[in-house]
Design a protein around this motif. Structure first.
Motif, mmCIF file in Angstrom:
data_model
loop_
_atom_site.group_PDB
_atom_site.id
_atom_site.type_symbol
_atom_site.label_atom_id
_atom_site.label_comp_id
_atom_site.label_asym_id
_atom_site.label_seq_id
_atom_site.Cartn_x
_atom_site.Cartn_y
_atom_site.Cartn_z
ATOM 1 N N GLY A 176 -8.022 10.992 6.224
ATOM 2 C CA GLY A 176 -7.171 10.144 5.395
ATOM 3 C C GLY A 176 -6.932 8.795 6.048
ATOM 4 N N GLU A 177 -7.109 8.732 7.355
ATOM 5 C CA GLU A 177 -7.007 7.444 8.054
ATOM 6 C C GLU A 177 -8.199 6.621 7.590
ATOM 7 O OE1 GLU A 177 -7.219 4.219 10.711
ATOM 8 O OE2 GLU A 177 -8.816 5.670 10.446
ATOM 9 N N ILE A 181 -10.007 -0.841 0.853
ATOM 10 C CA ILE A 181 -9.674 0.579 0.837
ATOM 11 C C ILE A 181 -8.186 0.702 0.552
ATOM 12 C CG2 ILE A 181 -9.745 0.674 3.392
ATOM 13 C CD1 ILE A 181 -10.362 3.747 2.983
ATOM 14 N N ASP A 212 -7.415 11.156 -0.178
ATOM 15 C CA ASP A 212 -7.437 12.290 0.738
ATOM 16 C C ASP A 212 -6.116 13.061 0.701
ATOM 17 O OD1 ASP A 212 -9.214 13.638 2.574
ATOM 18 O OD2 ASP A 212 -7.699 13.226 4.087
ATOM 19 N N GLU A 213 -5.051 12.387 0.279
ATOM 20 C CA GLU A 213 -3.709 12.995 0.138
ATOM 21 C C GLU A 213 -3.476 14.237 0.985
ATOM 22 O OE1 GLU A 213 -1.847 14.280 -3.803
ATOM 23 O OE2 GLU A 213 -0.645 12.536 -3.285
ATOM 24 N N GLY A 214 -3.589 14.035 2.301
ATOM 25 C CA GLY A 214 -3.449 15.179 3.197
ATOM 26 C C GLY A 214 -2.014 15.559 3.515
ATOM 27 N N ASN A 235 -8.753 5.852 -1.328
ATOM 28 C CA ASN A 235 -8.341 6.898 -0.402
ATOM 29 C C ASN A 235 -7.563 7.958 -1.183
ATOM 30 O OD1 ASN A 235 -7.218 8.476 1.589
ATOM 31 N ND2 ASN A 235 -6.772 6.756 2.956
ATOM 32 N N ASN A 242 -5.006 3.331 -1.329
ATOM 33 C CA ASN A 242 -4.521 4.624 -1.800
ATOM 34 C C ASN A 242 -4.605 4.714 -3.337
ATOM 35 O OD1 ASN A 242 -1.543 5.816 -2.842
ATOM 36 N ND2 ASN A 242 -2.730 7.126 -1.482
ATOM 37 N N SER A 255 -1.649 2.922 -5.070
ATOM 38 C CA SER A 255 -1.789 1.458 -4.990
ATOM 39 C C SER A 255 -2.710 0.984 -6.111
ATOM 40 C CB SER A 255 -2.380 1.021 -3.651
ATOM 41 O OG SER A 255 -1.776 1.674 -2.567
ATOM 42 N N GLY A 259 0.812 -1.216 0.000
ATOM 43 C CA GLY A 259 0.000 0.000 0.000
ATOM 44 C C GLY A 259 0.842 1.260 0.000
ATOM 45 N N ARG A 260 0.528 2.169 -0.909
ATOM 46 C CA ARG A 260 1.316 3.396 -1.063
ATOM 47 C C ARG A 260 0.798 4.554 -0.213
ATOM 48 N NH1 ARG A 260 4.899 0.031 -2.791
ATOM 49 N NH2 ARG A 260 5.188 -0.198 -5.031
HETATM 50 C C1 LIG Z 1 -3.723 10.390 10.263
HETATM 51 C C2 LIG Z 1 -3.631 9.520 9.056
HETATM 52 C C3 LIG Z 1 -3.789 10.078 7.803
HETATM 53 C C4 LIG Z 1 -3.726 9.284 6.654
HETATM 54 N N1 LIG Z 1 -3.883 9.883 5.446
HETATM 55 C C5 LIG Z 1 -3.863 9.115 4.328
HETATM 56 C C6 LIG Z 1 -4.085 9.713 3.062
HETATM 57 O O1 LIG Z 1 -4.271 10.930 2.942
HETATM 58 N N2 LIG Z 1 -4.062 8.924 1.970
HETATM 59 C C7 LIG Z 1 -3.850 7.557 2.070
HETATM 60 O O2 LIG Z 1 -3.867 6.884 1.056
HETATM 61 N N3 LIG Z 1 -3.645 6.976 3.252
HETATM 62 C C8 LIG Z 1 -3.652 7.710 4.390
HETATM 63 N N4 LIG Z 1 -3.468 7.102 5.602
HETATM 64 C C9 LIG Z 1 -3.283 5.636 5.633
HETATM 65 C C10 LIG Z 1 -4.626 4.911 5.632
HETATM 66 O O3 LIG Z 1 -5.079 4.792 6.967
HETATM 67 C C11 LIG Z 1 -4.539 3.496 5.056
HETATM 68 O O4 LIG Z 1 -3.413 2.875 5.544
HETATM 69 C C12 LIG Z 1 -4.505 3.476 3.538
HETATM 70 O O5 LIG Z 1 -5.635 4.113 3.030
HETATM 71 C C13 LIG Z 1 -4.516 2.062 3.034
HETATM 72 O O6 LIG Z 1 -4.329 2.041 1.635
HETATM 73 P P1 LIG Z 1 -3.004 1.407 1.012
HETATM 74 O O7 LIG Z 1 -2.842 0.053 1.629
HETATM 75 O O8 LIG Z 1 -3.255 1.333 -0.441
HETATM 76 O O9 LIG Z 1 -1.888 2.310 1.381
HETATM 77 C C14 LIG Z 1 -3.499 7.891 6.766
HETATM 78 C C15 LIG Z 1 -3.327 7.333 8.038
HETATM 79 C C16 LIG Z 1 -3.382 8.126 9.166
HETATM 80 C C17 LIG Z 1 -3.194 7.496 10.493
#
Ligand SMILES: Cc1cc2nc3c(=O)[nH]c(=O)nc-3n(C[C@H](O)[C@H](O)[C@H](O)COP(=O)(O)O)c2cc1C
Ligand code: SF4
Ligand code: FES
Lengths: 520, 162
Positions: free
Chosen positions: A271-272, A306, A182-184, A180, A308, A311, A152-153
């Protein structure tokens, strides 16, 4: 003969005046009676050169940049529409070292095509992955993603295919694919570029995910700060639906996949993943306790993938070229490529897709060209606001999830923010606490109260009040947040704080900042 | 997007039409709130009971959602909204100095409205143009590499139409 001119529509290019340049080119062509076709392509990701105007010539695309609207008449005088020489000429775009030195496999089309043209997408290998996936059993698609080694990216680097396998195995009437977007993280823009500059790639990746796990509905949750990404996605989804790539019967397969874009509302913690699901359901974005995993009980309580943006966007290529093609790049347990984002005080900031294993120094110096200010680089924050601040002595660390974990840092979403020697690391540590206090969802005390206390403690340290005691207190607070937070918001805020303190003690009053000897 | 002026007389009809358009939308709360804010410029207090009834949740729940998210406003903004990125990559390129200049020029702090009542200033944490900061957005239009002089020129330009 009509010549074709490319002027990016990527929002960073727009922020640097690309619309004005396109308008000026159109007006100048009309005035001179020259027949031109302007394509609004994505960005090549060389942002110091934006607006980067390209011209199709028999030898290939020729670049000019950075072009200001006031340069346009001069470009016409130089015959740029035939590739004529001009002080802004950069030569053939593909020969530019910044691009040549990359492994642009996921970003292969980005900057080249018209992002919302399905024809362009199809002409550049688009939907080859979906076509292959349609001929495979769901379990085989999942296995291909597992075999690719894709993790996961979005930050946590969990194996994507393994997550999908859980959802495939779950029994439910309705399953969901959630992207996801949200790219915060500050210093990151690769998700934005995919959505604005090659949205079909994400749509295709989500469609394949739907086939793989048996989900017929998907949502892309995009942060409200990205209006251009939302517009491009909606346009691409409409085009894909009209052509039968989305909808009740994807390419005549009898399988349905519906996709909607949902807009966030300015909350970092959304984004979590579980907070994001709450938000999608229409609630406050408060983090859920796990278990249950979203894979088993996610959106509206149903099994949910869910992932990114990057990903999901990596999946079409993996299906098209096979798992081995992807897995053969990278090192250790970090397979494939990551689109790194060079940001902050760098001369040549932009998007650099490289296989894992490239060092920070190569990215900062060979690609980034050192600081934009010309002063020495002093600190680099990798992996967003929850990422560690690294000093130059760490610049030879290879970008690899395990290598970064070994030095108490995280690759995260691949954002790299450089600071020159004017940075005040105590101020950056204070900012990290302040950001956590502002964005905490409030569910757990160490994060909610700890970060507010952290800001107060940092204020005292900065004001040189009882520094040794306050620094001791700061370390205690960080320990508490690390150990007692439900999610990485509170759990990782200590990374930037402690790394600033440990790597740059001189900004915290020198010897006062050293780790507590008695405690050791 | 331009933040529109509000005309509270037509608010209830607008809200009703928006609610109707979201019948059957799963998890409709945020889409509804966005639609209301996009057309009225803010979420009027009078809309809260209507939304609550429509979604079959309590007023407190709707209110809780509106206040949880920074994006939603309960009061109209000024004619123009300037959002200035305060996050790390822009900090590394001089955003703090720009923020000082902007506050002084507008005569207000973040979340406030300029002395002449025409510009609302909001902080934003990353606009995704982090290689070329400091960055701002004016009414959703992005501007990169904003020096103090460029900011003054942009402000003057939106002053012309305000
Ligand atoms: C505070 C916080 C903010 C996050 N913001 C993002 C985000 O903006 N974009 C994202 O893809 N994952 C974010 N994550 C990670 C996600 O919780 C989650 O691991 C991810 O969506 C899983 O997708 P992936 O396995 O493809 O990475 C964040 C986690 C935390 C704890
Ligand atoms: S660590 Fe912070 S953001 Fe995460 S659940 Fe706890 S309070 Fe919420
Ligand atoms: S940090 Fe300012 S635009 Fe990303």
């Amino acid at each position: 003969m009509t010549c074709t001119i490319f002027v990016p529509r990527d929002s960073t290019a727009l922020a640097l005046g690309a619309d004005d340049v396109a308008t000026a080119i159109e007006a100048e062509a009309r005035r001179r009676g020259i027949d031109l076709r302007i394509v609004r392509n994505g960005s090549r990701g060389m942002f110091w050169l934006e607006p980067l105007v390209e011209v199709a010539t028999p030898a290939g695309r020729t670049a000019y940049g950075p072009v200001d609207a006031s340069d346009v008449a001069g470009l016409f005088d130089a015959g740029f529409f035939d590739g004529g020489a001009h002080p802004l000429s950069l030569g053939l775009t593909d020969a530019l070292p910044y691009l040549q030195k990359q492994e642009r496999i996921t970003f292969a089309r980005v900057g080249i095509t018209d992002p919302v043209s399905l024809d362009d997408y199809l002409a550049h290998d688009g939907y080859a992955g979906l076509r292959r996936a349609l001929s495979m059993a769901p379990g085989a698609i999942v296995q291909e993603v597992i075999d690719s080694g894709l993790r996961g990216r979005g930050g946590a680097a969990f194996p994507t295919g393994v997550k999908w396998k859980t959802v495939l195995g779950a029994q439910a009437v309705q399953k969901y694919i959630v992207c996801n977007a949200d790219e915060g993280d500050s210093g990151t823009f690769s998700d934005r570029m995919v959505m604005e500059d090659d949205p079909f790639m994400l749509i295709e990746g989500m469609t394949i995910a739907g086939l793989a796990v048996g989900a017929t509905r998907g949502y892309i949750y995009v942060r409200s700060e990205y209006p251009h990404a939302i517009a491009a996605l909606n346009e691409a989804i409409a085009n894909a639906t009209a052509a039968g790539y989305l909808g009740i019967d994807v390419l005549g397969s009898g399988k349905a996949f519906h996709l909607d874009v949902r807009k966030g509302a300015g909350s970092y913690v959304c984004g979590e993943e579980t907070a994001l699901l709450e938000s999608l359901e229409g609630k406050r974005g408060i983090v859920r306790a796990k278990p249950p995993l979203p894979a088993l009980s996610g959106l509206f309580g149903q099994p949910t993938v869910i992932n990114n943006v990057i990903s999901l966007a990596s999946v079409p290529l993996i299906l098209q070229k096979g798992a081995a093609y992807y897995r053969d790049l990278g090192q250790g347990r970090s397979r494939g490529t990551l689109p790194f984002q060079l940001a902050g005080n760098l001369k040549y900031g932009g998007l650099v897709e490289k296989a894992f294993g490239v060092t920070l120094r190569e990215l900062l110096v060979d690609f980034g060209g050192g600081s934009a200010s010309g002063r020495p680089l002093r600190a680099v924050q990798v992996g967003g606001p929850l990422g560690a601040y690294l000093p130059p002595s760490r610049f030879d660390t290879p970008l690899d999830y395990e290598a970064f974990a070994a030095i108490g840092a995280a690759v995260g979403h691949g954002g790299i923010v450089a600071f020159d020697d004017t940075v005040d690391m105590a101020k950056q540590a204070r900012y990290a606490m302040e950001f956590c206090a502002a964005e905490s969802c409030g569910k757990c005390t160490p994060c909610r109260i700890g970060s507010t206390r952290g800001v107060e403690v940092m204020d005292k340290i900065i004001a040189n009040q009882d520094r040794p005691q306050q620094i001791h207190l700061l370390r205690d607070l960080c320990d508490l947040m690390l150990a007692g937070s439900l999610c990485a918001m509170g759990g990782m805020t200590p990374y930037p704080v402690l790394s600033a303190l440990d790597n740059f003690p001189e900004d915290f009053g020198g010897s006062d900042a050293a780790p507590d000897q008695k405690a050791a | 997007m331009q933040t529109p002026y509000t005309d509270s007389a037509r608010d209830p009809a607008t809200v009703a039409a928006i609610l109707e358009a979201h019948r059957g939308t799963p998890g409709a709360m945020l889409p509804i709130l966005h639609a209301i804010q996009d057309s009225l410029g803010h979420i009027p207090a009078d809309a809260v009971p209507l939304i609550a009834d429509f979604l079959n949740v309590s007023r407190a729940e709707v209110h809780g959602v509106i206040t949880y998210y920074d994006h939603f406003r309960q009061q109209p903004a000024a004619r123009h909204v300037v959002r200035l990125c305060r996050a790390e990559a822009c900090q590394a390129r001089g955003a703090d100095a720009l923020a000082g200049h902007v506050r002084q020029t507008l005569g207000c702090d973040f979340h406030g409205t300029s002395a002449d009542g025409k510009v609302t200033l909001e902080p934003v944490y990353c606009l995704g143009h982090c290689a070329v900061g400091p960055n701002i957005a004016i009414d959703d239009k992005p501007y990169a590499r904003v020096s103090t002089a460029r900011f003054d020129a942009l402000l003057a330009a939106c002053g012309g139409e305000r």
